[in-house]
Design a protein around this motif. Sequence first.
Motif, PDB file in Angstrom:
ATOM      1  N   GLY A  16       0.773  -1.248   0.000  1.00 15.50           N
ATOM      2  CA  GLY A  16       0.000   0.000   0.000  1.00 15.50           C
ATOM      3  C   GLY A  16       0.796   1.285   0.000  1.00 15.50           C
ATOM      4  N   GLY A  17       2.134   1.201   0.056  1.00 13.37           N
ATOM      5  CA  GLY A  17       2.919   2.432   0.192  1.00 13.37           C
ATOM      6  C   GLY A  17       3.390   3.042  -1.106  1.00 13.37           C
ATOM      7  N   ALA A  18       3.558   2.220  -2.150  1.00 13.49           N
ATOM      8  CA  ALA A  18       4.105   2.713  -3.419  1.00 13.49           C
ATOM      9  C   ALA A  18       3.152   2.294  -4.553  1.00 13.49           C
ATOM     10  CB  ALA A  18       5.499   2.138  -3.651  1.00 13.49           C
ATOM     11  N   GLY A  19       3.635   2.430  -5.804  1.00  9.02           N
ATOM     12  CA  GLY A  19       2.872   1.943  -6.956  1.00  9.02           C
ATOM     13  C   GLY A  19       1.478   2.542  -7.072  1.00  9.02           C
ATOM     14  N   ILE A  20       0.597   1.739  -7.677  1.00  9.03           N
ATOM     15  CA  ILE A  20      -0.791   2.150  -7.930  1.00  9.03           C
ATOM     16  C   ILE A  20      -1.460   2.706  -6.667  1.00  9.03           C
ATOM     17  CG2 ILE A  20      -3.087   1.141  -8.311  1.00  9.03           C
ATOM     18  CD1 ILE A  20      -1.829   1.363 -10.948  1.00  9.03           C
ATOM     19  N   GLY A 208       7.862   4.872  -1.334  1.00 11.90           N
ATOM     20  CA  GLY A 208       6.813   5.493  -2.156  1.00 11.90           C
ATOM     21  C   GLY A 208       6.987   6.964  -2.465  1.00 11.90           C
ATOM     22  N   THR A 209       8.178   7.510  -2.192  1.00 19.53           N
ATOM     23  CA  THR A 209       8.359   8.951  -2.429  1.00 19.53           C
ATOM     24  C   THR A 209       8.327   9.301  -3.924  1.00 19.53           C
ATOM     25  OG1 THR A 209      10.738   8.568  -2.245  1.00 19.53           O
ATOM     26  CG2 THR A 209       9.652   9.510  -0.326  1.00 19.53           C
ATOM     27  N   GLY A 210       9.012   8.475  -4.737  1.00 18.27           N
ATOM     28  CA  GLY A 210       9.061   8.760  -6.178  1.00 18.27           C
ATOM     29  C   GLY A 210       7.687   8.656  -6.809  1.00 18.27           C
ATOM     30  N   CYS A 211       6.953   7.591  -6.464  1.00 19.74           N
ATOM     31  CA  CYS A 211       5.603   7.384  -7.019  1.00 19.74           C
ATOM     32  C   CYS A 211       4.702   8.563  -6.650  1.00 19.74           C
ATOM     33  CB  CYS A 211       4.967   6.109  -6.464  1.00 19.74           C
ATOM     34  SG  CYS A 211       5.943   4.629  -6.732  1.00 19.74           S
ATOM     35  N   THR A 212       4.789   8.964  -5.381  1.00 23.92           N
ATOM     36  CA  THR A 212       3.906  10.016  -4.885  1.00 23.92           C
ATOM     37  C   THR A 212       4.218  11.352  -5.555  1.00 23.92           C
ATOM     38  OG1 THR A 212       3.645   8.841  -2.805  1.00 23.92           O
ATOM     39  CG2 THR A 212       3.181  11.207  -2.763  1.00 23.92           C
ATOM     40  N   LEU A 213       5.506  11.657  -5.723  1.00 25.04           N
ATOM     41  CA  LEU A 213       5.869  12.925  -6.376  1.00 25.04           C
ATOM     42  C   LEU A 213       5.364  12.956  -7.820  1.00 25.04           C
ATOM     43  CD1 LEU A 213       7.475  15.652  -6.227  1.00 25.04           C
ATOM     44  CD2 LEU A 213       9.401  14.400  -7.194  1.00 25.04           C
TER      45      LEU A 213
END
Length: 257
Positions: A16-20, A208-213
């Motif tokens: 649940g932290g990264a990706g979709i 998940g920082t890159g995905c979120t940005l």
Amino acid sequence: MSKEVVLTVAGSDSGGGAGIQADLKTFQSLGVFGTSAITAVTAQNTSRVMDVKSLEGDFVSSQIDAVANDMNITALKTGMLANEENVHIVSKKITQYNFSWCVIDPVLVATSGDVLLTQRALETVKEQLVPKCDIITPNLPETEILTGIKINGYNDIEKAAMMLRGQGAGSVLIKGGHGKGEAVDYLFYDQGMIKLTATRIGVGSLHGTGCTLSAAICAYLGQGYELISSVDKAKKYITKAIKNSFVVGEGSRVLSH
Ligand SMILES: Nc1ncnc2c1ncn2[C@@H]1O[C@H](COP(=O)(O)OP(=O)(O)OP(=O)(O)O)[C@@H](O)[C@H]1O
Ligand SMILES: Cc1ncc(CO)c(N)n1
């Protein structure tokens, strides 16, 4: 009431932290309607990736068709594409639907070091996605792999960004999350360079920082903000999400979307 619709083409993170999952949480939090085409499913948590199953290219294709034929997608972002076939399909769909904004987050490896894109697919990203994107958002290791330039300082960052722009990327955001000192990102665009600086938040490892940005950039572009203000607002959003990050498992902290 109506909302702008944006699309993420990426992998699922069971943790649940990264990706979709990170992308959809970001879209929801920033007020756009999030849709998704899933390229791969990972069995993953805050510590590592245990297993990966890529979905068939045709199925990735039909997910994008289902959404794009029904809704007006104002911006698209890509994350984990897993393999060459998926990269090829995304490239074809970008041309077919002529999305107004394309944000490419060239996800190659997870924070844990697990590989999320094959070597052959990397070549296809360079050939087919870089020339079609409005913005590409590599971190420092991804920048080195995409350009073959070893980054030892700002001059190398500039050289790498110029190379990617020369290959057709509209703009390039090189992220400094993995560096030392302040968290500095550099945006290279058609009129020069803008440095985006934030105080490094000493919370330890993050997921998940890159995905979120990149999802936040996509959300703001989809809402009609110009490129520079979208990146600037997204940087402020990620900084706050890191400040408010918390612990849910035994590995990296997760972001507060
Ligand atoms: N500790 C931190 N404090 C403040 N900002 C940070 C920190 N770590 C990362 N950032 C910022 O978060 C954004 C994402 O950068 P990062 O380099 O972590 O991406 P990434 O490596 O692609 O992410 P991921 O690890 O999820 O793959 C950038 O704007 C970066 O400057
Ligand atoms: C599914 C997925 N996409 C992207 C990343 C990169 O953070 C990850 N760990 N997992």
